[in-house]
Design a protein around this motif. Structure first.
Motif, PDB file in Angstrom:
ATOM      1  N   UNK A  14       0.851  -1.171   0.000  1.00 27.71           N
ATOM      2  CA  UNK A  14       0.000   0.000   0.000  1.00 27.71           C
ATOM      3  C   UNK A  14       0.895   1.232   0.000  1.00 27.71           C
ATOM      4  N   UNK A  15       0.848   2.074  -1.032  1.00 29.13           N
ATOM      5  CA  UNK A  15       1.719   3.243  -1.034  1.00 29.13           C
ATOM      6  C   UNK A  15       1.355   4.230   0.069  1.00 29.13           C
ATOM      7  N   UNK A  16       2.331   4.911   0.540  1.00 34.47           N
ATOM      8  CA  UNK A  16       2.119   5.879   1.620  1.00 34.47           C
ATOM      9  C   UNK A  16       2.161   7.291   1.061  1.00 34.47           C
ATOM     10  N   UNK A  17       1.601   8.203   1.782  1.00 31.63           N
ATOM     11  CA  UNK A  17       1.644   9.595   1.345  1.00 31.63           C
ATOM     12  C   UNK A  17       3.053  10.134   1.573  1.00 31.63           C
ATOM     13  N   UNK A  18       3.635  10.693   0.548  1.00 31.44           N
ATOM     14  CA  UNK A  18       4.996  11.208   0.675  1.00 31.44           C
ATOM     15  C   UNK A  18       5.008  12.563   1.361  1.00 31.44           C
ATOM     16  N   UNK A  19       6.086  12.836   2.034  1.00 31.52           N
ATOM     17  CA  UNK A  19       6.238  14.147   2.666  1.00 31.52           C
ATOM     18  C   UNK A  19       6.784  15.144   1.672  1.00 31.52           C
TER      19      UNK A  19
ATOM     20  N   UNK B 302      10.072   8.493   2.186  1.00 27.81           N
ATOM     21  CA  UNK B 302      10.549   9.872   2.278  1.00 27.81           C
ATOM     22  C   UNK B 302      11.258  10.077   3.610  1.00 27.81           C
ATOM     23  N   UNK B 559      10.863  11.541  -2.781  1.00 28.03           N
ATOM     24  CA  UNK B 559       9.502  11.074  -3.042  1.00 28.03           C
ATOM     25  C   UNK B 559       9.505   9.588  -3.373  1.00 28.03           C
ATOM     26  N   UNK B 560       9.547   8.803  -2.306  1.00 26.73           N
ATOM     27  CA  UNK B 560       9.457   7.353  -2.446  1.00 26.73           C
ATOM     28  C   UNK B 560       8.044   6.944  -2.051  1.00 26.73           C
ATOM     29  N   UNK B 561       7.584   5.869  -2.652  1.00 29.32           N
ATOM     30  CA  UNK B 561       6.267   5.329  -2.317  1.00 29.32           C
ATOM     31  C   UNK B 561       5.187   6.406  -2.380  1.00 29.32           C
TER      32      UNK B 561
END
Ligand code: HEM
Ligand code: CU
Lengths: 221, 582
Positions: A14-19, B302, B559-561
């Motif tokens: 599940x991809x996470x929200x990037x900072x 990140x 910007x990973x994932x």
């Protein structure tokens, strides 16, 4: 990824929200990095001006350190005997102030492209050399009175500060000389303009630095 | 755009052809970066050799050693001085900042080169000159100086104070002054480049943390090296023309009264440590940048708290200028000043802790890929914590008065400055090697190198805390006559053996480095699947880095994932539309 020693396996997750700030194409108004690395004459002039401002910082730190040493050393012990400043310093000061004025003339002529400004450059050069000669005479006068660098802490600082400033000013003289010779050396006018501009700003800084040193020496009397 | 394009192609200097302009007096930041790196590599072996001699002498005092023969107490101090100086200046200041910074910074910000390439070349060769002058001190009459890397006056100010304090000490000071000049040129270049050469869209908050760390380090250098230069000039005058800035009156040296009067040895300490404390951050900040970069890349996440990381580095840099007095608690300073320095020193613990927790937060629940760069980055964090924990103890004036001159301090600064920064260098080497040389390093050898070095350095430096608390003083060549230290001897032997093994393990690294350079498998453009701009250009990059292309930056550096992205990483210049903030 065949080049990795052990191939990387990217598992599904599940991809996470990037900072970090959101992605967007660069806007015209973006601060910093909005222009991109430019190489027009204006870009180069700006770059050299930034470089000069940055490069003057350690010069300032050098003299700040000398000042702190000065204050500590003077306050510390009872062997401090203030020396009388040679009067020629006042004349030297006037020469340097005038040379800053002519340097500015040369700079404006060059930057506004109103001709080579070689005359103003020449005058500045001569005044600069005159200042250095005047400082030399001041040392000679002190030496004639038997006051040398190791005679007393106050004379140590006198020689130290004036010599350090003189050496830095000599750098400015060389830069001005290079600027004056630049057209002879077939440097492009753009390069010459940059050299004159930077050398003049440097010159103003040396001028201010001298006023500061003079005040320091004068107040300690 | 195309206009700027043409401009860049015209004005970035053309690729040189001859061997000398290409590899020796090169203007290319990449070649210069590699030159710095190899200078540091030579220096680190000289420094290691000196430390080995010291370690062997400490536990087997009668052993006859190569090149030095019998080690007298003065010889030991010489080894100590040159070891510390070479390591601090020519390794820890040179490789992480000037080496990697030079190579990587322009590419990461999307520039064709540094702002002032000629100045860049000059700063390398000035550093080289400084190194040659430093080594020359070994070969002059009297040998190298023995005043320690801190050069405390009056020992350093009086030529008759010991062998090596004559010409050797002069060379030492001149070398340091030349080094200051070189570092200042470098700092000027780094700062101007970062401010003025960033690609379009590379706003400050999109800078990779490596670039932030090089930038802040350059600012520290800019403010600190001028002060060291000033101190060096005053010291040279004291030694050679008879002034008394640092030499007090009434001093008697080898039975002869010294003529100076009225100077202040404490003035030297203040000037030195005003430089010296920022210097320790000059050594470690680039390592922090490299660790952040690698931890994020290899955790496929990140970086945790990008902005906090930037502000933490900035505040470390700022606070670093107001804590120098914590090296001088023994100087008899007023308890009020000591208290102030103590409080400000402990305040540095706050941003340091922020960084540490953010690193841990970055790894936490990441899909971690344990390649050698990652191992060394984790090792960096580990050592930073282990070394940092003793800091707040030393920051207590009451405790420090007991610990100051003992092995406890040796343990503290070796872990946090020495080894942590070296781990940063190793991490950077394994990480950027594919970019720099176009080939991969051997992963097995890398892992072996990591584990031996990691365990080895802990085995060397952890026991030193114990030695210090037990009262073992530092900077002494022999303490065999002292009763209460006798039981500590076996521990000292253990440390020496650990040092022998750890230094031996570095051969693995050297073999890997040079073998891979010529025989390693070819590296792709982006073997680590990282996002920053250096991974968008060929390995190794062409002369102008981007082959005439002018990169435009559209994304943050880590910007990973990213949700909605086609891969688990988004390059900084990628145009792919990414929905963020659902
Ligand atoms: C929370 C962080 C830290 C604190 C509170 C701290 C505190 C101290 C104190 C009080 C001393 C003086 C000990 C003495 O000489 O008696 C000291 C020495 C030293 N520290 Fe730290 N430190 C911290 C982090 C660091 C870092 C990050 C580095 C380097 C990267 C470092 C490098 C050194 C070095 C090289 C010395 C010894 C200098 C010498 O005497 O030759 N420290 N530290
Ligand atoms: Cu410190």
């Amino acid at each position: 990824m065949a080049t990795l020693a052990h191939p990387v396996t990217v598992e599904e997750r599940e991809p996470r929200v990037a900072g970090g700030p959101p992605a967007s194409p660069p806007q015209q108004g973006d601060r910093g990095g909005s222009r991109g690395p430019g190489f027009t004459p204006a870009d180069r002039l700006r770059r050299y001006r930034i470089g000069l401002a940055v490069g003057l910082t350690p010069v300032l730190m050098l003299f700040v350190s000398f000042t702190s040493a000065y204050i500590v050393r003077q306050g510390l012990s009872d062997d401090w005997r203030s020396i009388a400043l040679p009067p020629i310093l006042w004349m030297n000061t006037v020469i340097l102030l005038v040379s800053s004025f002519t340097a500015e003339k040369a700079r404006r002529t060059a930057v506004r492209d109103e001709g080579p400004g070689g005359l103003w450059l020449g005058i500045t050069l001569i005044l600069g050399l005159g200042f250095l000669a005047g400082q030399w005479i001041a040392w000679k006068q002190l030496a004639a009175q038997g006051i040398f660098i190791a005679s007393n802490p106050s004379s140590s600082f006198f020689y130290l500060l004036t010599a350090s400033h003189g050496l830095h000013l000599l750098g400015g003289v060389l830069a001005l000389g290079y600027a004056a010779a630049a057209s002879r050396l077939h440097r492009p006018p753009e390069t010459r303009r940059i050299v004159v501009d930077i050398a003049a700003w440097y010159w103003h800084f040396m001028d201010l630095l001298w006023l500061y040193i003079l005040a320091l020496l004068f107040l300690a009397q | 755009m195309s206009e700027a394009h043409a401009e860049a192609a015209v004005h970035a200097h053309a690729a040189p052809t001859g061997f000398i302009r290409k590899y020796i007096f090169s203007l290319d930041h990449k070649v210069i970066g590699i030159q710095y790196y190899f200078l540091a590599l030579v220096a680190v072996f000289v420094g290691m050799f000196l430390s080995l001699l010291m370690r062997i002498h400490l536990v087997w005092p009668t052993a006859h050693l190569p090149l030095v023969g019998e080690i007298k107490p003065e010889t030991y101090l010489t080894l100590l001085t040159m070891h510390g100086t070479i390591m601090v200046f020519f390794v820890l200041t040179t490789a992480p900042q000037s080496g990697f910074g030079n190579y990587v910074l322009p590419i990461q910000i999307g520039a064709p080169d540094m702002a002032f390439p000629v100045l860049n070349m000059l700063s390398f060769w000035t550093t080289f000159l400084s190194f040659v002058i430093m080594l020359a001190a070994f070969f002059v009459e009297g040998g190298a100086p023995l005043h320690g890397w801190t050069g405390y006056a009056p020992l350093s100010a009086i030529p008759s104070a010991g062998p090596g304090q004559t010409l050797g000490a002069d060379l030492w000071i001149i070398s340091i002054a030349v080094f200051c000049a070189a570092s200042l040129m470098g700092a000027l270049n780094f700062i101007t480049t970062t401010l003025d050469l960033r690609a379009r869209g590379m706003s400050l908050m999109r800078l990779p943390l490596t670039c932030w760390s090089w930038f802040i380090t350059a600012i520290l250098g800019l403010l600190a090296f001028g002060v060291l230069a000033a101190a060096g000039i005053l010291l040279l005058l004291d030694r050679n023309v008879g002034t008394s800035f640092f030499v007090p009156g009434g001093l008697v040296m080898t039975g002869i009264p010294v003529k100076h009067q009225g100077g202040s040895p404490l003035l030297w300490q203040h000037l030195f440590w005003f430089f010296g404390h920022p210097e320790v951050y000059i050594a470690i900040l680039p390592g922090m940048g490299v660790a952040s970069q690698i931890l994020s890349t290899f955790s496929r996440k990140p970086i945790f708290g990008y902005r906090a990381m930037v502000y933490a580095m900035l505040s470390i840099g700022l606070l670093g200028f107001v804590v120098w007095g914590h090296h001088m608690f023994m100087s008899g300073m007023s308890p009020y000043s000591a208290f102030a320095f103590s409080v400000m020193t402990m305040a540095i613990g706050v941003p340091s802790a922020i960084k540490t927790f953010n690193w841990l937060g970055t790894i936490w629940r990441g899909r971690v890929r344990f390649y050698t760069p990652m191992l060394f980055a984790i090792g960096f964090v580990s050592l930073f914590v282990s070394g940092g924990l003793s800091g707040p103890f030393l920051a207590q004036p009451q405790l420090d008065i007991n610990l100051h001159d003992t092995y406890f301090v040796v343990a503290h600064f070796h872990l946090i400055m020495g080894v942590a920064a070296i781990f940063g260098i190793f991490a950077g080497t394994y990480y950027w090697f594919p970019k720099m040389f176009g080939r991969m390093m051997n992963e097995r050898l890398g892992q072996a190198h990591f584990w031996l070095t990691f365990i080895g350095t802990y085995a060397i430096f952890m026991p030193m805390h114990y030695l210090g608390i037990a009262g073992h003083p530092r900077r002494y060549s022999q303490l065999t006559e002292i009763k209460f230290l006798e039981p500590l001897m076996s521990l000292q032997e253990f440390i020496t053996i650990a040092a022998l093994i750890t230094i031996g393990a570095q051969i693995i690294f050297v073999i890997n480095l040079f073998w891979s350079m010529f025989k390693g498998p070819k590296a792709s453009v982006n073997p680590w699947e990282a996002t920053t701009l250096e991974w968008t250009v060929p390995s190794p990059p062409p002369h102008d880095n981007f082959g005439g292309r002018v990169p435009v930056v559209r994304h943050g550096p880590y910007e990973y994932a990213v949700p909605g992205a086609t891969r688990d990483f988004v390059m900084q210049d990628e145009e792919q539309p990414v929905q963020m903030h659902s």
